[in-house]
Design an enzyme around this catalytic site. Structure first.
Site, PDB file in Angstrom:
ATOM      1  N   HIS A   1      17.414  59.096  74.889  1.00 25.88           N
ATOM      2  CA  HIS A   1      16.538  59.401  76.408  1.00 25.88           C
ATOM      3  C   HIS A   1      16.951  58.199  77.305  1.00 25.88           C
ATOM      4  O   HIS A   1      16.316  57.910  78.502  1.00 25.88           O
ATOM      5  CB  HIS A   1      14.995  59.122  76.265  1.00 25.88           C
ATOM      6  CG  HIS A   1      14.706  60.381  75.423  1.00 25.88           C
ATOM      7  ND1 HIS A   1      13.958  61.672  75.944  1.00 25.88           N
ATOM      8  CD2 HIS A   1      14.770  60.615  74.025  1.00 25.88           C
ATOM      9  CE1 HIS A   1      13.818  62.454  75.157  1.00 25.88           C
ATOM     10  NE2 HIS A   1      14.144  62.126  73.790  1.00 25.88           N
TER      11      HIS A   1
ATOM     12  N   LYS B   1      30.315  26.889  73.640  1.00 28.55           N
ATOM     13  CA  LYS B   1      30.002  25.470  73.110  1.00 28.55           C
ATOM     14  C   LYS B   1      30.442  24.146  74.190  1.00 28.55           C
ATOM     15  O   LYS B   1      29.634  23.233  74.214  1.00 28.55           O
ATOM     16  CB  LYS B   1      30.299  25.191  71.531  1.00 28.55           C
ATOM     17  CG  LYS B   1      29.482  26.223  70.738  1.00 28.55           C
ATOM     18  CD  LYS B   1      29.630  25.840  69.214  1.00 28.55           C
ATOM     19  CE  LYS B   1      29.115  26.978  68.232  1.00 28.55           C
ATOM     20  NZ  LYS B   1      29.629  26.808  67.004  1.00 28.55           N
TER      21      LYS B   1
ATOM     22  N   GLU C   1      32.968  39.614  65.293  1.00 32.89           N
ATOM     23  CA  GLU C   1      33.381  38.404  65.278  1.00 32.89           C
ATOM     24  C   GLU C   1      34.679  38.453  64.518  1.00 32.89           C
ATOM     25  O   GLU C   1      35.722  37.586  64.415  1.00 32.89           O
ATOM     26  CB  GLU C   1      32.448  37.443  64.731  1.00 32.89           C
ATOM     27  CG  GLU C   1      32.189  36.169  65.389  1.00 32.89           C
ATOM     28  CD  GLU C   1      31.019  35.275  64.555  1.00 32.89           C
ATOM     29  OE1 GLU C   1      30.336  35.166  65.660  1.00 32.89           O
ATOM     30  OE2 GLU C   1      30.958  35.053  63.596  1.00 32.89           O
TER      31      GLU C   1
HETATM   32  O1  PA5 Z   1      29.909  34.247  61.131  1.00 30.75           O
HETATM   33  C1  PA5 Z   1      29.770  32.683  61.559  1.00 30.75           C
HETATM   34  O2  PA5 Z   1      30.653  32.025  61.220  1.00 30.75           O
HETATM   35  C2  PA5 Z   1      28.760  32.305  62.561  1.00 30.75           C
HETATM   36  O3  PA5 Z   1      28.303  33.526  63.170  1.00 30.75           O
HETATM   37  C3  PA5 Z   1      27.647  31.284  62.094  1.00 30.75           C
HETATM   38  O4  PA5 Z   1      27.102  32.122  60.923  1.00 30.75           O
HETATM   39  C4  PA5 Z   1      27.028  30.695  63.087  1.00 30.75           C
HETATM   40  O5  PA5 Z   1      27.705  30.316  64.117  1.00 30.75           O
HETATM   41  C5  PA5 Z   1      25.977  29.838  62.462  1.00 30.75           C
HETATM   42  O6  PA5 Z   1      26.872  28.704  62.061  1.00 30.75           O
HETATM   43  P1  PA5 Z   1      26.270  27.649  61.165  1.00 30.75           P
HETATM   44  O7  PA5 Z   1      25.641  28.232  59.782  1.00 30.75           O
HETATM   45  O8  PA5 Z   1      27.437  26.648  60.832  1.00 30.75           O
HETATM   46  O9  PA5 Z   1      25.156  26.806  61.849  1.00 30.75           O
END
Ligand code: PA5
Length: 486
Positions: free
Chosen positions: A360, A474, A339
């Site tokens: 394997h 989303k 990310e």
């Molecule tokens: O790293 C990030 O920002 C995302 O992976 C969030 O942690 C994830 O989308 C969850 O978001 P939130 O804590 O707002 O529900």
């Protein structure tokens, strides 16, 4: 010689420095004439707080020079230093999300949060819970799960057990979870920084309905919300229902939040030492924020290697482990790097394997397939437990050569052989070794990865702290579900 500086270790670890120097000289004299067809780069970062309180690095540069030369390292070092300055000086993109950098030491200095968590644990212990349910997705659950899985029994359950909800939308899982909760004595930790993420919101609606049916007005005592200080539906709900709440700081994004209440609270409720977790992270923080060369800063070195290999078309990093209990740490690592770096059509794709199981299945590809891979081994020097292969004085099963040996010895040899074979097959190999499976070591390595990740993304030229691409699915999902029609 890059070898000398790559062998260098932290300046307050003189014995290791001397050892590394001798090790290199010995190695160089005995092995340097060996013809090597392929690259192997071998770092061992050992997190041994009892003996040395620092990370150690051993680097085999005779093997690295087929892929990364001395000049490559010297050329990239200024860029890595600049990345480190951007991070520490808060001058890089996304600087407003770098609150995690000094978090371990500041939580240890100002104990307000730790004291509050201790008080919550004490309060909740009066319910004698046998289950902690963590509702969250992405950075809001992976860190706690990584530590929980690494430190819990592989077979059977810890008490209290930790389970997860809202980290996916599988209906069967959540239906079974409801049945499970009816039989148990749970405490719920619902975590969402935005307070609006769909998956945990649905899971929380299901679970709080069940909790209210089961416990009536007392249900609120068993629910704790971890969210933004002011905004989001979860904050509104928490205030309305009177849940105890914890704040996720504004300057720390989800995937960097394991050392905030996001990770600390559920882990403390399950009985883990969050003090040790923070001590390990603080030790690493001190080292990485103080040292500023490739020779003495392991995160800079790891970031440099990743980016040098990326430039050579090594676009996939495999994190491979011979310790299955680290597989969830690999999941956390995948989110952190994926990310943070995967944007603007750039990035190293992080993937993970558990060996010997995956030797394997995926071993064939790693050994012989498309050469776009490099591999980072994540291992543990001291196994938690060991077991001897029975001495039967028999070769019926063709195992006479192994009888009386410890199983960990066989696993270590399998790892050594795999690193060698993959390197020979043209896969650059990096090895990171934790001393043991403890909260301290996990805190240390998690901070190490966070710091390395930020540097690596800055070298790559992207903002490590945003995730604009996560929104695309989303928007489409909301459209398909008719969110805006209500
Ligand atoms: O790293 C990030 O920002 C995302 O992976 C969030 O942690 C994830 O989308 C969850 O978001 P939130 O804590 O707002 O529900």
């Amino acid at each position: 010689m890059p070898l000398i500086y790559l062998c260098g270790v932290k300046s307050d670890c003189n014995s290791q420095k001397i050892f590394s120097g001798f090790w290199f000289i010995y190695w160089f004299i005995t092995k340097c004439r060996t013809p090597l067809l392929h690259f192997c780069f071998y770092i061992v970062c050992t997190f041994d707080h009892h003996k040395h309180k620092c990370m150690k690095t051993k680097a085999d540069v005779n093997l690295v020079k087929n892929f990364i030369s001395e000049k490559d390292f010297s050329d990239i070092e200024p860029l890595v230093q600049k990345a480190r300055e951007m991070l520490l000086g808060k001058t890089g993109s996304g600087a407003e999300f770098t609150g995690w950098v000094n978090l371990p030491s500041s939580l240890l200095e100002n104990k307000d949060i730790l004291n509050k968590i201790e008080a919550t644990c004490h309060r909740v212990s009066t319910f004698n819970p046998d289950l902690i349910v963590v509702i969250g997705i992405g950075g809001s659950y992976l860190g706690a799960r990584a530590v929980y899985d690494a430190l819990s029994p592989s077979i059977g359950h810890r008490k209290p057990e930790m389970i997860f909800a809202g980290h996916q939308l599988d209906s069967a899982y959540h239906a079974m979870l409801m049945d499970y909760l009816k039989e148990r004595n749970p405490v719920i930790v619902v975590i969402s920084k935005s307070g609006t993420t769909t998956e945990p919101a649905i899971a929380f609606r299901l679970i709080r309905t069940l909790m209210e049916e089961k416990y009536g007005s007392d249900a609120a005592q068993r629910i704790i919300a971890v969210t933004d200080e002011k905004k989001g539906a979860l904050r509104t709900l928490a205030v309305a229902k009177g849940y105890e709440t914890y704040i996720i700081p504004d300057d720390i994004g989800g995937r960097f939040s394991v050392l905030t209440p996001v990770g600390l609270l559920p882990l403390a409720l399950c009985g883990f030492s969050i003090q040790d977790l923070l001590n390990g992270a603080a030790e690493c923080q001190k080292e990485l924020t103080t040292n500023h060369t490739l020779a003495n800063n392991q995160a800079m070195l790891y970031a440099a290697i990743r980016q040098l290999l990326y430039r050579q078309g090594k676009h996939i990093e495999l994190q491979s482990t011979f310790c299955p209990k680290l597989s969830t740490l690999s999941e956390w690592w995948k989110q952190l790097f994926g990310e943070s770096e995967g944007k603007e059509l750039k990035g190293i794709f992080p993937a993970s394997l558990v060996f010997t199981t995956d030797l394997h299945s995926m071993g064939q590809f790693v050994q012989d397939g498309n050469r776009v891979l490099f591999e980072t081994f994540l291992s543990v020097a001291k196994p938690e437990k060991d077991i001897e292969i029975p001495v039967l004085n028999s070769n019926d099963d063709e195992l006479l050569y192994l009888e009386g040996k410890q199983m960990s010895y066989v696993n270590h040899k399998a790892e050594e052989a795999t690193r060698f074979a993959h390197a020979q097959g043209g896969v650059p190999v990096v090895a990171l070794e934790m001393e043991n499976l403890t909260e301290f070591s996990l805190g240390e390595i998690m901070y190490f990865f966070e710091f390395s990740c930020a540097l690596s993304a800055y070298i790559q030229g992207v903002n490590p702290f945003d995730q604009p691409g996560v929104e695309a699915y989303k928007q489409k999902m909301f459209e398909l579900l008719g969110k805006n029609n209500k």
